[in-house]
Design a protein around this motif. Structure first.
Motif, short mmCIF file in Angstrom:
data_model
loop_
_atom_site.label_atom_id
_atom_site.label_comp_id
_atom_site.label_asym_id
_atom_site.label_seq_id
_atom_site.Cartn_x
_atom_site.Cartn_y
_atom_site.Cartn_z
N ILE A 1 0.85 -1.20 0.00
CA ILE A 1 0.00 0.00 0.00
C ILE A 1 0.87 1.24 0.00
CG2 ILE A 1 -1.62 1.36 1.39
CD1 ILE A 1 -2.89 -1.34 2.25
N ASN A 2 1.90 1.26 0.83
CA ASN A 2 2.80 2.41 0.88
C ASN A 2 3.47 2.64 -0.47
OD1 ASN A 2 2.19 2.94 3.52
ND2 ASN A 2 4.00 1.92 4.33
N LYS A 3 3.95 1.58 -1.09
CA LYS A 3 4.62 1.71 -2.39
C LYS A 3 3.65 2.24 -3.45
CE LYS A 3 8.81 -0.26 -2.06
NZ LYS A 3 10.00 0.46 -2.41
N TYR A 4 2.44 1.71 -3.43
CA TYR A 4 1.46 2.09 -4.45
C TYR A 4 0.90 3.48 -4.20
CZ TYR A 4 -2.64 2.25 -7.34
OH TYR A 4 -3.58 2.65 -8.25
N LEU A 5 0.73 3.83 -2.96
CA LEU A 5 -0.05 5.01 -2.62
C LEU A 5 0.77 6.22 -2.21
CD1 LEU A 5 -2.92 6.08 -1.99
CD2 LEU A 5 -2.61 5.20 0.31
N ALA A 6 1.70 6.00 -1.32
CA ALA A 6 2.29 7.14 -0.63
C ALA A 6 3.65 7.58 -1.15
CB ALA A 6 2.41 6.81 0.86
N HIS A 7 4.25 6.78 -1.98
CA HIS A 7 5.60 7.11 -2.43
C HIS A 7 5.70 7.02 -3.95
CE1 HIS A 7 6.78 6.80 1.75
NE2 HIS A 7 6.18 5.63 1.80
N LEU A 8 6.44 7.92 -4.52
CA LEU A 8 6.71 7.84 -5.95
C LEU A 8 7.86 6.87 -6.13
CD1 LEU A 8 5.92 8.90 -8.68
CD2 LEU A 8 7.52 10.79 -8.36
N THR A 9 7.53 5.67 -6.63
CA THR A 9 8.53 4.61 -6.74
C THR A 9 8.50 4.00 -8.13
OG1 THR A 9 7.02 2.87 -6.04
CG2 THR A 9 8.24 4.00 -4.30
N TYR A 10 9.59 3.35 -8.50
CA TYR A 10 9.62 2.60 -9.75
C TYR A 10 8.67 1.41 -9.67
CZ TYR A 10 13.54 5.40 -11.30
OH TYR A 10 14.32 6.44 -11.69
N THR A 11 8.56 0.84 -8.49
CA THR A 11 7.65 -0.29 -8.30
C THR A 11 6.24 0.10 -8.73
OG1 THR A 11 8.95 -1.10 -6.45
CG2 THR A 11 6.68 -1.86 -6.58
N ARG A 12 5.82 1.27 -8.35
CA ARG A 12 4.48 1.75 -8.68
C ARG A 12 4.28 1.90 -10.18
NH1 ARG A 12 1.54 7.04 -6.05
NH2 ARG A 12 -0.40 6.81 -7.19
N VAL A 13 5.32 2.29 -10.88
CA VAL A 13 5.22 2.56 -12.31
C VAL A 13 5.43 1.30 -13.15
CG1 VAL A 13 6.25 3.87 -14.20
CG2 VAL A 13 5.99 4.94 -11.96
N ILE A 14 6.37 0.46 -12.74
CA ILE A 14 6.76 -0.69 -13.56
C ILE A 14 5.88 -1.91 -13.34
CG2 ILE A 14 8.63 -2.32 -14.01
CD1 ILE A 14 10.57 0.01 -13.35
N GLU A 15 5.62 -2.22 -12.07
CA GLU A 15 4.89 -3.45 -11.76
C GLU A 15 3.38 -3.27 -11.97
OE1 GLU A 15 5.96 -5.03 -7.97
OE2 GLU A 15 8.08 -4.99 -8.44
N ARG A 16 2.72 -4.40 -12.11
CA ARG A 16 1.26 -4.37 -12.23
C ARG A 16 0.65 -3.82 -10.96
NH1 ARG A 16 -1.68 -9.73 -13.57
NH2 ARG A 16 -1.52 -9.65 -11.33
N LYS A 17 -0.49 -3.16 -11.12
CA LYS A 17 -1.19 -2.68 -9.94
C LYS A 17 -1.64 -3.89 -9.12
CE LYS A 17 -2.86 1.64 -11.81
NZ LYS A 17 -3.98 2.45 -12.22
N PRO A 18 -1.45 -3.79 -7.82
CA PRO A 18 -1.86 -4.91 -6.96
C PRO A 18 -3.38 -5.06 -6.95
CG PRO A 18 -0.68 -3.22 -5.72
CD PRO A 18 -0.83 -2.73 -7.10
N LYS A 19 -3.81 -6.27 -6.65
CA LYS A 19 -5.23 -6.53 -6.45
C LYS A 19 -5.48 -6.46 -4.94
CE LYS A 19 -6.18 -7.63 -10.73
NZ LYS A 19 -6.73 -6.65 -11.59
N TRP A 20 -6.48 -5.74 -4.55
CA TRP A 20 -6.80 -5.58 -3.14
C TRP A 20 -8.06 -6.39 -2.84
CZ3 TRP A 20 -2.64 -3.31 -1.54
CH2 TRP A 20 -2.00 -2.36 -2.34
N ASP A 21 -8.05 -7.12 -1.77
CA ASP A 21 -9.22 -7.89 -1.33
C ASP A 21 -10.05 -6.99 -0.40
OD1 ASP A 21 -11.08 -9.62 -0.24
OD2 ASP A 21 -9.69 -11.32 -0.22
N TRP A 22 -10.95 -6.24 -1.01
CA TRP A 22 -11.73 -5.25 -0.24
C TRP A 22 -12.61 -5.92 0.80
CZ3 TRP A 22 -9.68 -0.84 -0.31
CH2 TRP A 22 -9.01 -0.40 -1.45
N ASN A 23 -13.08 -7.11 0.50
CA ASN A 23 -13.90 -7.84 1.46
C ASN A 23 -13.09 -8.14 2.73
OD1 ASN A 23 -16.47 -8.77 1.86
ND2 ASN A 23 -16.05 -10.82 1.10
#
Length: 105
Positions: free
Chosen positions: A56-78
């Motif tokens: 979540i931190n990598k995807y949301l709060a930080h500008l990272t290569y991980t966020r740009v290069i890797e697929r967006k994670p799937k979140w289990d909202w349930n």
């Protein structure tokens, strides 16, 4: 769509920190500040969010290569919703009786 996703993730992360996180800064509010005996109480109900916090931190709060290069994670909202509800109930149960009404939704 992104704004909704980011809003949900921010709030899930904030609730995880409230129920489970350490006090990093002097003004951080944590659940154990309000529980019986203020004995560093932590929720035991948020294992999925704990396992996803770094993601979540990598995807949301930080500008990272991980966020740009890797697929967006799937979140289990349930799972996220169930964990938040369980942690909230666990928190209510740990409150002194005179505080419970103030925290009920």
């Amino acid at each position: 769509k992104n704004a909704t996703l980011e809003s949900l993730l921010v709030h899930a992360r904030n609730l995880y920190d409230f129920f489970c996180g350490p006090t990093t800064h002097r003004d951080d509010m944590r659940a154990f500040h309000f529980t019986k005996g203020k004995d560093k109480w932590r929720s035991t109900k948020m294992e999925y969010l704990k396992s996803k916090k770094k993601e979540i931190n990598k995807y949301l709060a930080h500008l990272t290569y991980t966020r740009v290069i890797e697929r967006k994670p799937k979140w289990d909202w349930n799972k996220i919703n169930k964990e938040i509800e369980a942690a909230y109930q666990e928190f209510l149960d740990a409150l002194p009786d005179e505080e419970k009404d103030r925290w009920r939704s």
